[in-house]
Write a protein that holds these residues in place. Structure first.
Motif, PDB file in Angstrom:
ATOM      1  N   GLN A 108      70.094 -21.040  89.910  1.00  0.00           N
ATOM      2  CA  GLN A 108      69.936 -20.522  88.545  1.00  0.00           C
ATOM      3  C   GLN A 108      68.995 -19.321  88.509  1.00  0.00           C
ATOM      4  OE1 GLN A 108      68.656 -24.054  86.501  1.00  0.00           O
ATOM      5  NE2 GLN A 108      70.711 -24.464  85.679  1.00  0.00           N
ATOM      6  N   LEU A 109      67.887 -19.399  89.252  1.00  0.00           N
ATOM      7  CA  LEU A 109      66.951 -18.261  89.302  1.00  0.00           C
ATOM      8  C   LEU A 109      67.600 -17.040  89.945  1.00  0.00           C
ATOM      9  CD1 LEU A 109      63.654 -20.098  90.321  1.00  0.00           C
ATOM     10  CD2 LEU A 109      64.274 -19.203  88.072  1.00  0.00           C
ATOM     11  N   ALA A 110      68.372 -17.270  90.994  1.00  0.00           N
ATOM     12  CA  ALA A 110      69.031 -16.147  91.670  1.00  0.00           C
ATOM     13  C   ALA A 110      70.069 -15.501  90.768  1.00  0.00           C
ATOM     14  CB  ALA A 110      69.668 -16.612  92.979  1.00  0.00           C
TER      15      ALA A 110
ATOM     16  N   LYS B 152      77.297 -18.861  86.493  1.00  0.00           N
ATOM     17  CA  LYS B 152      76.317 -19.571  85.685  1.00  0.00           C
ATOM     18  C   LYS B 152      76.928 -20.819  85.040  1.00  0.00           C
ATOM     19  CE  LYS B 152      73.283 -15.675  84.511  1.00  0.00           C
ATOM     20  NZ  LYS B 152      72.727 -14.858  83.405  1.00  0.00           N
ATOM     21  N   LYS B 153      78.189 -20.691  84.597  1.00  0.00           N
ATOM     22  CA  LYS B 153      78.851 -21.867  84.015  1.00  0.00           C
ATOM     23  C   LYS B 153      79.024 -22.971  85.048  1.00  0.00           C
ATOM     24  CE  LYS B 153      81.408 -19.311  80.462  1.00  0.00           C
ATOM     25  NZ  LYS B 153      82.765 -18.962  79.952  1.00  0.00           N
ATOM     26  N   ASP B 154      79.380 -22.584  86.280  1.00  0.00           N
ATOM     27  CA  ASP B 154      79.527 -23.585  87.338  1.00  0.00           C
ATOM     28  C   ASP B 154      78.207 -24.274  87.647  1.00  0.00           C
ATOM     29  OD1 ASP B 154      82.199 -22.976  87.503  1.00  0.00           O
ATOM     30  OD2 ASP B 154      81.953 -21.545  89.168  1.00  0.00           O
TER      31      ASP B 154
ATOM     32  N   MET C 177      74.578 -30.479  84.737  1.00  0.00           N
ATOM     33  CA  MET C 177      74.968 -31.562  83.841  1.00  0.00           C
ATOM     34  C   MET C 177      75.417 -32.792  84.626  1.00  0.00           C
ATOM     35  SD  MET C 177      77.921 -33.071  82.392  1.00  0.00           S
ATOM     36  CE  MET C 177      79.156 -31.786  82.510  1.00  0.00           C
ATOM     37  N   MET C 178      76.131 -32.568  85.725  1.00  0.00           N
ATOM     38  CA  MET C 178      76.556 -33.693  86.559  1.00  0.00           C
ATOM     39  C   MET C 178      75.357 -34.421  87.158  1.00  0.00           C
ATOM     40  SD  MET C 178      79.798 -32.058  88.603  1.00  0.00           S
ATOM     41  CE  MET C 178      81.188 -31.334  87.756  1.00  0.00           C
ATOM     42  N   VAL C 179      74.380 -33.658  87.654  1.00  0.00           N
ATOM     43  CA  VAL C 179      73.198 -34.276  88.248  1.00  0.00           C
ATOM     44  C   VAL C 179      72.443 -35.089  87.196  1.00  0.00           C
ATOM     45  CG1 VAL C 179      70.954 -33.807  89.275  1.00  0.00           C
ATOM     46  CG2 VAL C 179      72.967 -32.575  90.077  1.00  0.00           C
TER      47      VAL C 179
ATOM     48  N   ASN D  40      90.638 -28.517  77.156  1.00  0.00           N
ATOM     49  CA  ASN D  40      89.962 -27.481  76.402  1.00  0.00           C
ATOM     50  C   ASN D  40      88.901 -28.027  75.458  1.00  0.00           C
ATOM     51  OD1 ASN D  40      91.633 -25.578  77.630  1.00  0.00           O
ATOM     52  ND2 ASN D  40      93.204 -25.786  76.029  1.00  0.00           N
ATOM     53  N   GLN D  41      88.870 -29.328  75.285  1.00  0.00           N
ATOM     54  CA  GLN D  41      87.949 -29.909  74.320  1.00  0.00           C
ATOM     55  C   GLN D  41      86.645 -30.341  74.963  1.00  0.00           C
ATOM     56  OE1 GLN D  41      91.083 -32.635  73.082  1.00  0.00           O
ATOM     57  NE2 GLN D  41      90.608 -32.078  70.978  1.00  0.00           N
ATOM     58  N   GLY D  42      86.457 -30.107  76.187  1.00  0.00           N
ATOM     59  CA  GLY D  42      85.219 -30.462  76.849  1.00  0.00           C
ATOM     60  C   GLY D  42      85.497 -31.071  78.198  1.00  0.00           C
ATOM     61  N   SER D  43      84.480 -31.195  79.007  1.00  0.00           N
ATOM     62  CA  SER D  43      84.624 -31.802  80.325  1.00  0.00           C
ATOM     63  C   SER D  43      83.378 -32.604  80.614  1.00  0.00           C
ATOM     64  CB  SER D  43      84.831 -30.728  81.400  1.00  0.00           C
ATOM     65  OG  SER D  43      83.682 -29.907  81.491  1.00  0.00           O
ATOM     66  N   GLY D  44      83.524 -33.555  81.476  1.00  0.00           N
ATOM     67  CA  GLY D  44      82.397 -34.377  81.879  1.00  0.00           C
ATOM     68  C   GLY D  44      82.620 -34.862  83.289  1.00  0.00           C
ATOM     69  N   VAL D  45      81.795 -35.818  83.684  1.00  0.00           N
ATOM     70  CA  VAL D  45      81.907 -36.351  85.041  1.00  0.00           C
ATOM     71  C   VAL D  45      82.512 -37.751  85.042  1.00  0.00           C
ATOM     72  CG1 VAL D  45      80.009 -34.978  85.903  1.00  0.00           C
ATOM     73  CG2 VAL D  45      79.545 -37.208  84.900  1.00  0.00           C
ATOM     74  N   GLY D  46      82.945 -38.236  83.894  1.00  0.00           N
ATOM     75  CA  GLY D  46      83.580 -39.545  83.828  1.00  0.00           C
ATOM     76  C   GLY D  46      82.610 -40.704  83.809  1.00  0.00           C
TER      77      GLY D  46
END
Length: 438
Positions: free
Chosen positions: A247-249, A262-264, A270-272, A387-393
């Protein structure tokens, strides 16, 4: 026949043990009582009555040859028979309802004495006979001890009271033997709800062995859970450092591809965070008395847009783990807001338990995929919309684990209020009481 008898058998261990104890004892007492009544009340009474009838017949033959006064003062007195005058008016046989031996005496005397007109057994100390003789009507009064054994009920009373006394003693010993089994059952049920109840194996050797086997199994399961939590928490925590460096880089870089990177990285972060939250939910937090109405209304107001809050039933304090149950409700609300435009959080306090339901107006989950939807790391983007969102399940998985740790379950269905998904956490009555009884 076995299936037919099972519907009459007691359901509890105490009831079945009491049946095993009482049925043989009652059967034995009934058999002994039946044999005793038949042999003592019938056979002995019949023999004594026959002996007395021989004396009565001797007195009646003497009356045919001698005057009444002479027989009364002579032979009858020697045989302890009181001979008196009688008005000759026969009355119904008088007998106490509990006089068992009297039911044997009456028919036997009537069959042997032709002139017998009346038998009075209302006084348990005497037998009064009214007869028609050659000298007219007379009355014979005899001692009841001559036709039946004295105080025959004492044997039955002694047998009944002795049986009751021995049954109480046996029940006390039986209760002491069954108490360790009940404790083991309570500890097993509590462990299934994520609680640890102290258990010291006691009782018979087999019960001690079962209790020690449960303790060993519980220790192994707790060690495995602890190792899984440590591994998942450690891996997630170690990933925070390289993600922070990335993120800093990226903040120092420019270009069209930087925003995608940045999105990745944000998705990785968010997964962590989700992994860490999941690991924390696996840990056993202490149970507290929670004001669920205040907690749920606060979570509903925090959503964007705010969820509508509904309350059904009389609210009360609930014995819950506040942090996991709050995270479970929040996950359900986040899912509802991610896949729908409006949501409802409903609390239903019932006599049988507690229902926490989140409704949304999203696309819902097909019935065939609902079982897989509550498993960790399972994503149903085809059904819910990429398209409505994503998560890690982990949203529904965390809610399902929290429900199971409280002895309940997570049930998915179709919302009757908004038409989308209905996610309901059902908790049993034990987790809706003010105090847990263990």
């Amino acid at each position: 026949m076995g299936r037919f008898l099972k519907q009459f058998a007691p359901r509890t261990l105490y009831g079945r043990a009491a049946a095993i104890l009482l049925l043989p004892m009652l059967t034995l007492q009934l058999a002994v009582a039946a044999v005793f009544v038949q042999r003592h009340f019938e056979d002995v009474t019949e023999q004594m009555t026959n002996n007395l009838l021989l004396e009565v017949e001797l007195v009646l033959r003497a009356l045919e040859r001698h005057p009444v006064d002479e027989v009364s003062q002579g032979l009858a007195a020697e045989l302890n028979i009181d001979l008196q005058s009688w008005d000759g008016v026969p009355r119904d046989n008088r007998l106490m309802f509990y006089d068992i031996s009297g039911r044997t005496i009456i028919p036997l005397m009537r069959s042997r004495l032709e002139g017998l007109r009346e038998i009075d057994l209302s006084d348990l100390d005497f037998v009064v006979l009214g007869l028609m003789t050659a000298k007219g009507p007379i009355q014979l009064i005899l001692s009841r001890d001559r036709v039946s054994a004295s105080n025959p009920h004492q044997v039955l009373v002694l047998m009944v009271f002795t049986g009751i006394f021995m049954t109480l003693i046996a029940y006390m010993f039986l209760r002491n033997q069954l108490r360790p089994i009940k404790r083991l059952s309570v500890a097993s049920a509590a462990f299934g709800r994520g609680q640890r109840v102290a258990l010291s194996p006691s009782g018979a050797l087999e019960v001690r062995a079962a209790g020690q086997a449960f303790l060993d199994m519980r220790d192994r399961i707790e060690r495995q859970i602890e190792q899984r939590i440590m591994m998942l928490s450690g891996v997630s925590h170690d990933l925070r450092t390289p993600i922070t460096r990335l993120q800093l880089a990226l903040e120092l870089m420019e270009g069209p591809e930087v925003e995608d990177l940045k999105k990745d990285v944000s998705s990785m972060q968010m997964m962590v965070d989700s992994f860490l939250n999941y690991a924390r939910d696996l840990a056993a937090d202490p149970v507290e008395n929670v004001d669920l109405v205040a907690l749920a209304s606060e979570l509903a107001a925090r959503m964007t847009p705010p969820a509508h809050f509904e309350l059904v039933g009389a609210p009360r304090l609930c014995a819950l783990r506040p942090v996991p149950i709050g995270r479970a409700i929040e996950n359900l609300l986040v899912n509802a807001g991610r896949y729908g435009t409006q949501s409802i959080l409903a609390l239903h306090f019932a006599d049988t338990g507690l229902h926490i339901t989140v409704h949304d107006d999203g696309p819902g989950i097909p019935e065939a995929e609902r079982e897989a939807a509550v498993k960790p790391f399972v994503r149903l983007e085809a059904a819910r919309g990429q398209n409505q969102g994503s998560g890690v399940g982990l949203g529904l998985a965390i809610a399902a684990d929290v429900a199971r740790s409280h002895g309940g379950q997570l049930v998915l269905g179709v919302s009757a209020k908004l038409g989308g998904l209905s996610a309901q956490i059902r908790l049993p009555l034990s987790y809706s009481d003010l105090e847990l009884q263990f």
